[in-house]
Design a protein around this motif. Structure first.
Motif, PDB file in Angstrom:
ATOM      1  N   THR A 164       0.880  -1.133   0.129  1.00 54.12           N
ATOM      2  CA  THR A 164       0.042   0.186  -0.025  1.00 54.12           C
ATOM      3  C   THR A 164       0.955   1.158   0.080  1.00 54.12           C
ATOM      4  O   THR A 164       2.007   1.082   0.238  1.00 54.12           O
ATOM      5  N   ASP A 165       0.295   2.410  -0.240  1.00 51.74           N
ATOM      6  CA  ASP A 165       1.052   3.710  -0.235  1.00 51.74           C
ATOM      7  C   ASP A 165       1.774   3.968   1.117  1.00 51.74           C
ATOM      8  O   ASP A 165       2.577   4.571   1.301  1.00 51.74           O
ATOM      9  N   LYS A 166       0.891   3.444   2.182  1.00 54.55           N
ATOM     10  CA  LYS A 166       1.401   3.747   3.584  1.00 54.55           C
ATOM     11  C   LYS A 166       2.651   3.116   3.847  1.00 54.55           C
ATOM     12  O   LYS A 166       3.688   3.291   4.443  1.00 54.55           O
ATOM     13  N   VAL A 167       2.789   1.735   3.258  1.00 49.74           N
ATOM     14  CA  VAL A 167       3.867   0.974   3.646  1.00 49.74           C
ATOM     15  C   VAL A 167       5.138   1.576   2.623  1.00 49.74           C
ATOM     16  O   VAL A 167       6.318   1.601   3.037  1.00 49.74           O
ATOM     17  N   LEU A 168       4.831   1.895   1.581  1.00 52.07           N
ATOM     18  CA  LEU A 168       6.004   2.353   0.599  1.00 52.07           C
ATOM     19  C   LEU A 168       6.419   3.672   1.152  1.00 52.07           C
ATOM     20  O   LEU A 168       7.702   4.067   1.263  1.00 52.07           O
ATOM     21  N   ALA A 169       5.567   4.639   1.847  1.00 51.61           N
ATOM     22  CA  ALA A 169       6.173   5.755   2.484  1.00 51.61           C
ATOM     23  C   ALA A 169       6.814   5.445   3.589  1.00 51.61           C
ATOM     24  O   ALA A 169       7.975   6.114   3.708  1.00 51.61           O
ATOM     25  N   PHE A 170       6.520   4.316   4.403  1.00 48.65           N
ATOM     26  CA  PHE A 170       7.361   4.128   5.711  1.00 48.65           C
ATOM     27  C   PHE A 170       8.750   3.687   5.025  1.00 48.65           C
ATOM     28  O   PHE A 170       9.790   3.931   5.720  1.00 48.65           O
TER      29      PHE A 170
END
Length: 191
Positions: free
Chosen positions: A181-187
């Motif tokens: 997800t975008d959240k995982v990629l941002a992390f």
């Protein structure tokens, strides 16, 4: 019982038989002859067992002849070896002998004839594994240097694998590549 013993003795002498000829089949013949003669109060074959047991213990009546099969010969040799060479207790020996009897009856009977020539240690290992015996116990029983010697048989037995697979939970994830997800990629970018 003494009255019955006297009647059995007179019946045997009338037929020209001796006490050594007395056995279960002879008792059955005696009882049927007595019934045909009109005697009504007779013990059954089961009621005559104590008399036969006493006469066998006292010695005049020989013990029943048991047929010895080649399987029984092999099991007797196994019992002698396991108690003499291994020095195991009678209860342990009995358990081992029962396991050996089951194995030999299943594996070595070909067309009703005992034929152990084609048996190998692998046959025994597979039989014990399929019976649910733990691999460490098999390794100890068969004198393996370690448990790893038994591992090959675990991998060869498809029923063990099927049993293990049936115990696993079905996978609920959809097949395909993982899409973060975008959240995982941002992390991950912040690392």
């Amino acid at each position: 019982m003494l009255k019955d013993l006297g009647q059995v003795g007179m019946w045997l002498s009338r037929l020209g038989l001796g006490i050594a000829d007395l056995g279960e089949e002879t008792v059955e013949r005696f009882l049927s002859d007595q019934r045909r003669a009109g005697r009504r109060r007779l013990p059954g074959p089961r009621g005559m067992r104590p008399l036969l047991a006493y006469l066998r213990e006292a010695g005049p009546v020989p013990p029943p002849k048991a047929e010895v099969s080649p399987l029984d010969d092999v099991l007797e040799e196994f019992r002698d070896w396991i108690t003499g060479e291994r020095g195991l207790s009678p209860t342990t020996m009995l358990r081992y002998a029962n396991t050996a009897r089951r194995f030999l009856a299943e594996q070595a009977m070909l067309g009703g004839v005992f034929s152990p020539a084609g048996l190998s240690g692998a046959d025994l290992n597979m039989s014990l594994l399929q019976a649910g015996v733990d691999t460490t116990v098999i390794a100890l029983w068969l004198g393996h240097a370690g448990v790893r010697s038994t591992d090959a048989y675990v991998h060869a037995d498809m029923t063990i694998k099927e049993k293990a697979l049936s115990l696993t939970a079905p996978v609920t994830a959809r097949p395909g590549r993982y899409q973060p997800t975008d959240k995982v990629l941002a992390f991950l970018d912040r690392l």
